[in-house]
Design a protein around this motif. Sequence first.
Motif, PDB file in Angstrom:
ATOM      1  N   THR A 119       0.849  -1.198   0.000  1.00  0.00           N
ATOM      2  CA  THR A 119       0.000   0.000   0.000  1.00  0.00           C
ATOM      3  C   THR A 119       0.885   1.250   0.000  1.00  0.00           C
ATOM      4  N   GLY A 120       0.337   2.324  -0.568  1.00  0.00           N
ATOM      5  CA  GLY A 120       1.090   3.592  -0.620  1.00  0.00           C
ATOM      6  C   GLY A 120       2.385   3.462  -1.398  1.00  0.00           C
ATOM      7  N   ALA A 121       2.291   2.885  -2.600  1.00  0.00           N
ATOM      8  CA  ALA A 121       3.521   2.565  -3.347  1.00  0.00           C
ATOM      9  C   ALA A 121       3.742   3.497  -4.545  1.00  0.00           C
ATOM     10  N   SER A 122       3.066   4.647  -4.561  1.00  0.00           N
ATOM     11  CA  SER A 122       3.239   5.553  -5.707  1.00  0.00           C
ATOM     12  C   SER A 122       4.536   6.341  -5.620  1.00  0.00           C
ATOM     13  N   ARG A 123       5.121   6.410  -4.442  1.00  0.00           N
ATOM     14  CA  ARG A 123       6.372   7.161  -4.271  1.00  0.00           C
ATOM     15  C   ARG A 123       7.036   6.741  -2.961  1.00  0.00           C
ATOM     16  N   GLY A 124       8.213   7.325  -2.694  1.00  0.00           N
ATOM     17  CA  GLY A 124       8.870   7.175  -1.402  1.00  0.00           C
ATOM     18  C   GLY A 124       9.180   5.733  -1.023  1.00  0.00           C
ATOM     19  N   ILE A 125       8.944   5.434   0.241  1.00  0.00           N
ATOM     20  CA  ILE A 125       9.312   4.125   0.793  1.00  0.00           C
ATOM     21  C   ILE A 125       8.533   2.998   0.114  1.00  0.00           C
ATOM     22  N   GLY A 126       7.229   3.209  -0.105  1.00  0.00           N
ATOM     23  CA  GLY A 126       6.398   2.163  -0.722  1.00  0.00           C
ATOM     24  C   GLY A 126       6.875   1.796  -2.115  1.00  0.00           C
ATOM     25  N   LYS A 127       7.242   2.796  -2.892  1.00  0.00           N
ATOM     26  CA  LYS A 127       7.738   2.536  -4.251  1.00  0.00           C
ATOM     27  C   LYS A 127       9.046   1.735  -4.191  1.00  0.00           C
ATOM     28  N   GLY A 159       0.675   5.905   4.530  1.00  0.00           N
ATOM     29  CA  GLY A 159       0.623   6.692   5.761  1.00  0.00           C
ATOM     30  C   GLY A 159       0.602   8.173   5.455  1.00  0.00           C
ATOM     31  N   ILE A 160       0.023   8.931   6.384  1.00  0.00           N
ATOM     32  CA  ILE A 160      -0.028  10.384   6.228  1.00  0.00           C
ATOM     33  C   ILE A 160       0.362  11.052   7.547  1.00  0.00           C
ATOM     34  N   THR A 161       0.707  12.336   7.468  1.00  0.00           N
ATOM     35  CA  THR A 161       0.933  13.148   8.670  1.00  0.00           C
ATOM     36  C   THR A 161       0.006  14.357   8.613  1.00  0.00           C
ATOM     37  N   SER A 165       5.599   1.068  10.764  1.00  0.00           N
ATOM     38  CA  SER A 165       5.345   1.945  11.906  1.00  0.00           C
ATOM     39  C   SER A 165       6.295   3.137  11.793  1.00  0.00           C
ATOM     40  N   SER A 166       6.857   3.567  12.896  1.00  0.00           N
ATOM     41  CA  SER A 166       7.794   4.710  12.881  1.00  0.00           C
ATOM     42  C   SER A 166       8.458   4.784  14.246  1.00  0.00           C
ATOM     43  N   ILE A 167       9.648   5.388  14.291  1.00  0.00           N
ATOM     44  CA  ILE A 167      10.236   5.607  15.625  1.00  0.00           C
ATOM     45  C   ILE A 167       9.371   6.575  16.425  1.00  0.00           C
ATOM     46  N   SER A 205      -0.934   6.709  16.190  1.00  0.00           N
ATOM     47  CA  SER A 205      -1.278   5.745  15.124  1.00  0.00           C
ATOM     48  C   SER A 205      -0.160   4.727  14.942  1.00  0.00           C
ATOM     49  N   LYS A 206       1.087   5.189  15.037  1.00  0.00           N
ATOM     50  CA  LYS A 206       2.219   4.288  14.785  1.00  0.00           C
ATOM     51  C   LYS A 206       2.477   3.368  15.983  1.00  0.00           C
ATOM     52  N   ALA A 207       2.192   3.858  17.212  1.00  0.00           N
ATOM     53  CA  ALA A 207       2.261   2.986  18.392  1.00  0.00           C
ATOM     54  C   ALA A 207       1.139   1.951  18.307  1.00  0.00           C
ATOM     55  N   ALA A 239      10.140   0.088  12.026  1.00  0.00           N
ATOM     56  CA  ALA A 239      10.029   1.461  12.526  1.00  0.00           C
ATOM     57  C   ALA A 239      11.139   2.301  11.909  1.00  0.00           C
ATOM     58  N   PRO A 240      10.839   2.942  10.767  1.00  0.00           N
ATOM     59  CA  PRO A 240      11.877   3.787  10.168  1.00  0.00           C
ATOM     60  C   PRO A 240      12.119   5.029  11.022  1.00  0.00           C
ATOM     61  N   GLY A 241      13.349   5.508  10.943  1.00  0.00           N
ATOM     62  CA  GLY A 241      13.670   6.824  11.534  1.00  0.00           C
ATOM     63  C   GLY A 241      13.399   7.878  10.483  1.00  0.00           C
ATOM     64  N   PHE A 242      14.293   8.844  10.339  1.00  0.00           N
ATOM     65  CA  PHE A 242      14.112   9.879   9.310  1.00  0.00           C
ATOM     66  C   PHE A 242      14.622   9.343   7.968  1.00  0.00           C
ATOM     67  N   ILE A 243      13.700   9.220   7.034  1.00  0.00           N
ATOM     68  CA  ILE A 243      14.027   8.705   5.700  1.00  0.00           C
ATOM     69  C   ILE A 243      13.758   9.822   4.693  1.00  0.00           C
ATOM     70  N   ASP A 244      14.651   9.949   3.725  1.00  0.00           N
ATOM     71  CA  ASP A 244      14.540  11.042   2.757  1.00  0.00           C
ATOM     72  C   ASP A 244      13.432  10.758   1.730  1.00  0.00           C
ATOM     73  N   THR A 245      12.235  11.292   1.987  1.00  0.00           N
ATOM     74  CA  THR A 245      11.088  11.151   1.061  1.00  0.00           C
ATOM     75  C   THR A 245      10.317  12.474   1.065  1.00  0.00           C
ATOM     76  N   ASP A 246       9.237  12.530   0.271  1.00  0.00           N
ATOM     77  CA  ASP A 246       8.380  13.737   0.259  1.00  0.00           C
ATOM     78  C   ASP A 246       7.914  14.091   1.667  1.00  0.00           C
ATOM     79  N   MET A 247       7.646  13.031   2.485  1.00  0.00           N
ATOM     80  CA  MET A 247       7.119  13.270   3.832  1.00  0.00           C
ATOM     81  C   MET A 247       8.099  14.100   4.665  1.00  0.00           C
ATOM     82  N   THR A 248       9.404  13.775   4.601  1.00  0.00           N
ATOM     83  CA  THR A 248      10.382  14.515   5.410  1.00  0.00           C
ATOM     84  C   THR A 248      10.894  15.752   4.663  1.00  0.00           C
TER      85      THR A 248
HETATM   86  P1  NAP Z   1       5.110   9.608   1.263  1.00  0.00           P
HETATM   87  O1  NAP Z   1       6.267   9.888   0.372  1.00  0.00           O
HETATM   88  O2  NAP Z   1       4.256  10.736   1.723  1.00  0.00           O
HETATM   89  O3  NAP Z   1       4.181   8.489   0.553  1.00  0.00           O
HETATM   90  C1  NAP Z   1       2.995   8.062   1.172  1.00  0.00           C
HETATM   91  C2  NAP Z   1       2.315   7.042   0.305  1.00  0.00           C
HETATM   92  O4  NAP Z   1       1.072   6.674   0.919  1.00  0.00           O
HETATM   93  C3  NAP Z   1       1.986   7.570  -1.077  1.00  0.00           C
HETATM   94  O5  NAP Z   1       2.162   6.550  -2.031  1.00  0.00           O
HETATM   95  C4  NAP Z   1       0.515   7.940  -0.954  1.00  0.00           C
HETATM   96  O6  NAP Z   1      -0.120   7.886  -2.225  1.00  0.00           O
HETATM   97  C5  NAP Z   1       0.020   6.823  -0.040  1.00  0.00           C
HETATM   98  N1  NAP Z   1      -1.249   7.120   0.621  1.00  0.00           N
HETATM   99  C6  NAP Z   1      -1.593   8.191   1.372  1.00  0.00           C
HETATM  100  N2  NAP Z   1      -2.857   8.089   1.782  1.00  0.00           N
HETATM  101  C7  NAP Z   1      -3.343   6.922   1.272  1.00  0.00           C
HETATM  102  C8  NAP Z   1      -4.586   6.256   1.332  1.00  0.00           C
HETATM  103  N3  NAP Z   1      -5.621   6.771   2.015  1.00  0.00           N
HETATM  104  N4  NAP Z   1      -4.711   5.073   0.675  1.00  0.00           N
HETATM  105  C9  NAP Z   1      -3.698   4.543  -0.020  1.00  0.00           C
HETATM  106  N5  NAP Z   1      -2.492   5.122  -0.114  1.00  0.00           N
HETATM  107  C10 NAP Z   1      -2.324   6.304   0.530  1.00  0.00           C
HETATM  108  O7  NAP Z   1       5.573   8.847   2.589  1.00  0.00           O
HETATM  109  P2  NAP Z   1       6.870   7.952   2.898  1.00  0.00           P
HETATM  110  O8  NAP Z   1       7.849   8.826   3.558  1.00  0.00           O
HETATM  111  O9  NAP Z   1       7.250   7.136   1.728  1.00  0.00           O
HETATM  112  O10 NAP Z   1       6.247   7.030   4.051  1.00  0.00           O
HETATM  113  C11 NAP Z   1       5.789   5.722   3.828  1.00  0.00           C
HETATM  114  C12 NAP Z   1       5.444   5.104   5.174  1.00  0.00           C
HETATM  115  O11 NAP Z   1       6.592   5.136   6.017  1.00  0.00           O
HETATM  116  C13 NAP Z   1       4.340   5.851   5.927  1.00  0.00           C
HETATM  117  O12 NAP Z   1       3.541   4.932   6.630  1.00  0.00           O
HETATM  118  C14 NAP Z   1       5.115   6.704   6.901  1.00  0.00           C
HETATM  119  O13 NAP Z   1       4.358   7.037   8.024  1.00  0.00           O
HETATM  120  C15 NAP Z   1       6.269   5.772   7.233  1.00  0.00           C
HETATM  121  N6  NAP Z   1       7.447   6.441   7.758  1.00  0.00           N
HETATM  122  C16 NAP Z   1       8.114   7.378   7.016  1.00  0.00           C
HETATM  123  C17 NAP Z   1       9.237   7.987   7.549  1.00  0.00           C
HETATM  124  C18 NAP Z   1      10.048   9.011   6.796  1.00  0.00           C
HETATM  125  O14 NAP Z   1      10.975   9.578   7.387  1.00  0.00           O
HETATM  126  N7  NAP Z   1       9.779   9.273   5.536  1.00  0.00           N
HETATM  127  C19 NAP Z   1       9.647   7.673   8.856  1.00  0.00           C
HETATM  128  C20 NAP Z   1       8.928   6.735   9.575  1.00  0.00           C
HETATM  129  C21 NAP Z   1       7.837   6.116   9.025  1.00  0.00           C
HETATM  130  P3  NAP Z   1      -1.256   8.914  -2.704  1.00  0.00           P
HETATM  131  O15 NAP Z   1      -0.843  10.261  -2.229  1.00  0.00           O
HETATM  132  O16 NAP Z   1      -1.267   8.752  -4.163  1.00  0.00           O
HETATM  133  O17 NAP Z   1      -2.507   8.408  -2.080  1.00  0.00           O
END
Ligand code: NAP
Length: 246
Positions: free
Chosen positions: A10-18, A91-93, A140-142, A157-159, A183-192
Motif C-alpha cells: 500500500t502507498g507505493a506511488s512514491r517514497g518508501i512504498g515505491k 501513511g499520512i501526517t 510503523s515509525s520511531i 497511530s504508529k504505536a 520502525a523507520p527513523g528519518f528517511i529522505d522522502t516527500d514526507m520529510t
Molecule cells: P510519502 O512519500 O508521503 O508516501 C505516502 C504514500 O502513501 C503515497 O504513495 C501515498 O499515495 C500513499 N497514501 C496516502 N494516503 C493513502 C490512502 N488513504 N490510501 C492509499 N495510499 C495512501 O511517505 P513515505 O515517507 O514514503 O512514508 C511511507 C510510510 O513510512 C508511511 O507509513 C510513513 O508514516 C512511514 N514512515 C516514514 C518515515 C520518513 O521519514 N519518511 C519515517 C517513519 C515512518 P497517494 O498520495 O497517491 O494516495
Amino acid sequence: MLEKRVALVTGASRGIGKAIAQELAGDGIYVVLNCSAHADAAEAAAEEIRQAGGEAEAVPFSVDDETQVKEAVDGILARLGRIDILVNNAGITRDGLLMMMKPKDFEDVMRVNLFGTYYCTKAVIRQMVKRRIGRIVNISSISGIMGNAGQANYSASKAGIIGFTKAVAREMAGRNITVNAIAPGFIDTDMTRAMSAELREKAAAQIPVGHFGTPEDVARAVSFLVSEDSGYITGQVLAVDGGMSM
Ligand code: NAP
C-alpha cells in the motif's frame, strides 16, 4: 493461480512504498502497487518495474475505506488467486502541537495509518490462513516508539500499529503467517522533505550515523522480513533508523 508469490504494497506511488515494490519485484515477486490520490504515479512505478523485467500492476484504492479495500483485494484474488505478502505502508501526517490539533487531523491520521492497516490485514488474512502461508509487514515509525513533539496523532497511530502487529502475530503464529513491524527513523522522502531546512538539520544531528536513511534502506529490511529465511521471526519491531532509537 499465479505461480509466483504476490505482494500487495500500500502507498507505493512514491517514497518508501515505491522502493519496497521495486525491491520485492527484484526478488521475483509479482507486486501490486496501491495508492489513493496519485493513481498515475502508481501506474508509472508499475511500468518502471515491468521495464526492468519485473511483474507489477497498480490498483488504486483508499486504505481508510473498508469497502474499497475489500473490493480491491477480492478483485486481486479473483485475478491472481493469491496474496502471499502484505506491506501496510500507506501513511499520512497532519502535524501540529496538541493544543492546536483539530479532531479532524487526529481522526484522518488514525483512519489512514491505523484503520488502513486493520482493513487491509483483515481483507487478506482469510486466504492466508486457508493456504497456511503469509508474510505481513507493517510500517510503523520511531515516532510510535519514542513519541515526537508535534505528532501526537501520528505517534499514536504508529504505536497502535505496533500493538496491532504483536496481537495479530500471536493469533497467526501457528498458521505459518508472520507479522512484523518496521520502525523507520528519518528517511529522505516527500514526507520529510516537507520539514523546514532547520528541522531537517536538527533531526540529522540526533541520528547516530549522522544522516537520513534512504527508502531503499527500509525496502531491504522488508525484503528480508518477507523472505523464506525469516520464518522464525514474528511479532517484532525492527528499527531502521541509523541508531536513533537505541
Ligand atoms: P510519502 O512519500 O508521503 O508516501 C505516502 C504514500 O502513501 C503515497 O504513495 C501515498 O499515495 C500513499 N497514501 C496516502 N494516503 C493513502 C490512502 N488513504 N490510501 C492509499 N495510499 C495512501 O511517505 P513515505 O515517507 O514514503 O512514508 C511511507 C510510510 O513510512 C508511511 O507509513 C510513513 O508514516 C512511514 N514512515 C516514514 C518515515 C520518513 O521519514 N519518511 C519515517 C517513519 C515512518 P497517494 O498520495 O497517491 O494516495
